[in-house]
Design a protein around this motif. Structure first.
Motif, mmCIF file in Angstrom:
data_model
loop_
_atom_site.group_PDB
_atom_site.id
_atom_site.type_symbol
_atom_site.label_atom_id
_atom_site.label_comp_id
_atom_site.label_asym_id
_atom_site.label_seq_id
_atom_site.Cartn_x
_atom_site.Cartn_y
_atom_site.Cartn_z
ATOM 1 N N ASN A 233 -5.582 -4.193 -5.646
ATOM 2 C CA ASN A 233 -6.712 -3.686 -6.436
ATOM 3 C C ASN A 233 -6.396 -2.355 -7.117
ATOM 4 O OD1 ASN A 233 -6.889 -3.229 -3.451
ATOM 5 N ND2 ASN A 233 -8.454 -1.751 -4.034
ATOM 6 N N HIS A 234 -5.731 -1.430 -6.407
ATOM 7 C CA HIS A 234 -5.473 -0.112 -7.004
ATOM 8 C C HIS A 234 -4.451 -0.161 -8.134
ATOM 9 C CE1 HIS A 234 -7.985 2.532 -4.685
ATOM 10 N NE2 HIS A 234 -7.619 1.938 -3.567
ATOM 11 N N HIS B 153 -3.879 -3.963 2.396
ATOM 12 C CA HIS B 153 -5.171 -3.440 1.943
ATOM 13 C C HIS B 153 -5.907 -2.576 2.965
ATOM 14 C CE1 HIS B 153 -8.684 -3.288 -0.617
ATOM 15 N NE2 HIS B 153 -9.433 -3.945 0.238
ATOM 16 N N HIS C 203 -2.837 -9.575 -0.885
ATOM 17 C CA HIS C 203 -3.345 -8.207 -0.890
ATOM 18 C C HIS C 203 -4.817 -8.242 -0.496
ATOM 19 C CE1 HIS C 203 -3.348 -3.907 -1.519
ATOM 20 N NE2 HIS C 203 -4.629 -4.128 -1.735
ATOM 21 N N ASP D 56 0.819 -1.217 0.000
ATOM 22 C CA ASP D 56 0.000 0.000 0.000
ATOM 23 C C ASP D 56 0.857 1.273 0.000
ATOM 24 O OD1 ASP D 56 -2.940 -1.162 0.509
ATOM 25 O OD2 ASP D 56 -1.545 -2.284 1.750
ATOM 26 N N ASP E 147 -0.948 -2.304 -4.231
ATOM 27 C CA ASP E 147 -1.540 -0.964 -4.088
ATOM 28 C C ASP E 147 -0.430 0.082 -4.029
ATOM 29 O OD1 ASP E 147 -4.100 -1.796 -4.320
ATOM 30 O OD2 ASP E 147 -4.795 -1.077 -2.375
HETATM 31 MN MN MN Z 1 -6.031 -2.436 -1.487
#
Ligand code: MN
Length: 445
Positions: A94-95, A233, A194, A14, A56
């Motif tokens: 995800n990002h 996350h 993640h 992250d 991320d």
């Molecule tokens: Mn995330």
């Protein structure tokens, strides 16, 4: 043969673009960022170290926003820093899909780290990122299995055109079979996920609605044979031993580095003698000047871009001084953003939120002001909804506030276990009142 072996696992996640220890809203110095992480890694790394980042990283600050706009003019600065730090493995978050799959794939091509992900497939049922896991054998040491895993919840957020022809498989089910298979081949298993935890680690009480976004608790409570579980996350700082597994989550933006030390002894096979999980906090370290100079060209160009003046504030004061009051009273900047969204989308009603912290606009509006205030600029969507659905949206949204002794307060759900003030939306194009003396579901007038 030496019958002892010490393994050290260092991890980050992250990072959200924070290479430099800098707040781009005003260029003030902060005590996080990969430039600081670099000095931690230099101090803590030894010859039996695995270094991983679990996602991320590509989205979340003005530097990476600038890079994706000018991706053909500059090499990806984050990839440069990853290579300088010599990461062994990367697991996408995800990002990392936010600027399109090609942007993520370019990053993966550029980094020397091997990308691991065992639950994302293409339509031919091949692993999208080629390697589901890795078996690493240290000279005179145990065989280590490292499994990459990503939250399957990505289709609930991502622009469909960025993830078309991609299959996200349930992280728990997928991991169960991967661990079962790998267990026979290795002495030790590291899961790099993640995703986060849907339950309290100690009491095992649920603290978020179990949507499948975070499956860490289900995994560590039900899958046997996981020795190390690196999570991400939720931007939490966690270092614990639960059910014999060493568990880490290293916050966000390089606030800390996860460090797990494992002592092995060979007795017919490799046995784990001890395990320790700690977080090394960045606020005790300085920035590595080499990282700063590594990305200085794009950083200079980015600063010029951010200082570009693009307008003036004529009437209202659009500086945001107090986040709570900005949400409670719907700050004029919210209405301004909604007006812009209405103009470009041609919709009848617009909603926007404020991120956890914003600056607002100075009299002379710069790109920096805009990117520090409207930080989720990646997607603007137009939806058609009925009045009934709109009312439900407003009611759900109104749960952001609670009333204590007649005073409005923030519902703790919006700051624990994760800060998510950005989930409170404010609307224009309709008139509405939230009556905090009424129970949830009956507050909108
Ligand atoms: Mn995330």
């Amino acid at each position: 043969m030496n019958s002892n072996f010490s393994l050290r696992i260092l991890s980050t996640s992250d990072i959200h673009g924070y290479i430099l220890a800098k707040n781009y809203a005003d260029n003030s110095k902060v005590d996080y960022g990969l430039s600081i992480v670099s000095n931690i890694i230099k101090e803590k790394r030894n010859q039996n170290t695995i270094l991983l980042d679990i996602g991320d990283d590509l989205q979340g600050n003005p530097l990476m926003y600038f890079h994706q706009l000018n991706r053909n003019d500059y090499p990806n600065p984050l990839a440069k820093v990853f290579n300088y730090l010599n990461y062994d493995y990367f697991v996408p978050g995800n990002h990392d899909f936010n600027y399109g799959l090609d942007y993520l794939e370019d990053f993966i091509k550029m980094i020397n780290a091997k990308t691991l992900c065992s639950n994302i497939y293409n339509l031919d049922d091949e692993y999208l990122f080629t390697y589901p896991y890795e078996i690493k054998e240290f000279k005179g040491g145990p065989k280590i299995g490292i499994i990459g895993l990503t939250t399957q919840y990505i289709p609930n957020w991502e622009n469909p055109s960025f993830i078309k022809d991609i299959k996200f498989v349930n992280a728990y089910e997928s991991l169960k079979s991967t661990v079962k298979k790998l267990r026979k081949e290795v002495d030790f298993i590291i899961v790099a996920y993640h995703g986060g935890f849907e339950r309290e680690l100690v009491t095992n009480k649920p603290y978020v609605v179990d949507t499948g976004e975070n499956l860490g608790s289900k995994i560590i409570n039900n899958i046997k044979g996981i020795d190390v579980f690196i999570s991400a996350h939720q931007h939490r700082q966690i270092s614990e031993l639960v059910n014999d597994a060493a568990i880490i989550q290293s916050g966000s933006r390089g606030e800390s580095v996860g460090m797990i030390d494992v002592e092995f002894k060979f007795e017919d096979k490799w046995i784990v003698k001890s395990k320790e999980a700690t977080l090394v906090k960045s606020d005790n370290y300085q920035e590595d000047e080499n990282v700063i100079s590594l990305i200085s060209e794009i950083e200079t160009a980015c600063q010029e871009f951010l200082d570009k003046k693009i307008g003036n504030v004529v009437l209202d004061n659009l500086k945001v001084e107090d986040m709570f009051s900005a949400r409670l009273n719907k700050h004029p900047i919210v209405t301004f953003i909604n007006q812009v969204q209405l103009e470009y989308s041609k919709a009848m009603i617009s909603a926007t939120s404020l991120p956890n912290e914003v600056t607002g606009f100075s009299k002379d509006i710069t790109v920096r002001n805009v990117l520090s205030t409207y930080v989720y600029a990646n997607t603007l969507s137009v939806l058609e909804v009925s009045g009934e659905v709109l009312k439900r949206i407003l009611e759900k949204n109104a749960e952001y506030f609670i009333c204590e002794d007649g005073e409005p307060k923030i519902n703790p759900r919006f700051y624990y276990p994760k800060m998510q003030h950005y989930n409170y939306d404010m609307f224009d194009g309709i008139d509405y009142l939230i009556d905090l003396s009424e129970p949830f579901g009956k507050r909108i007038k």
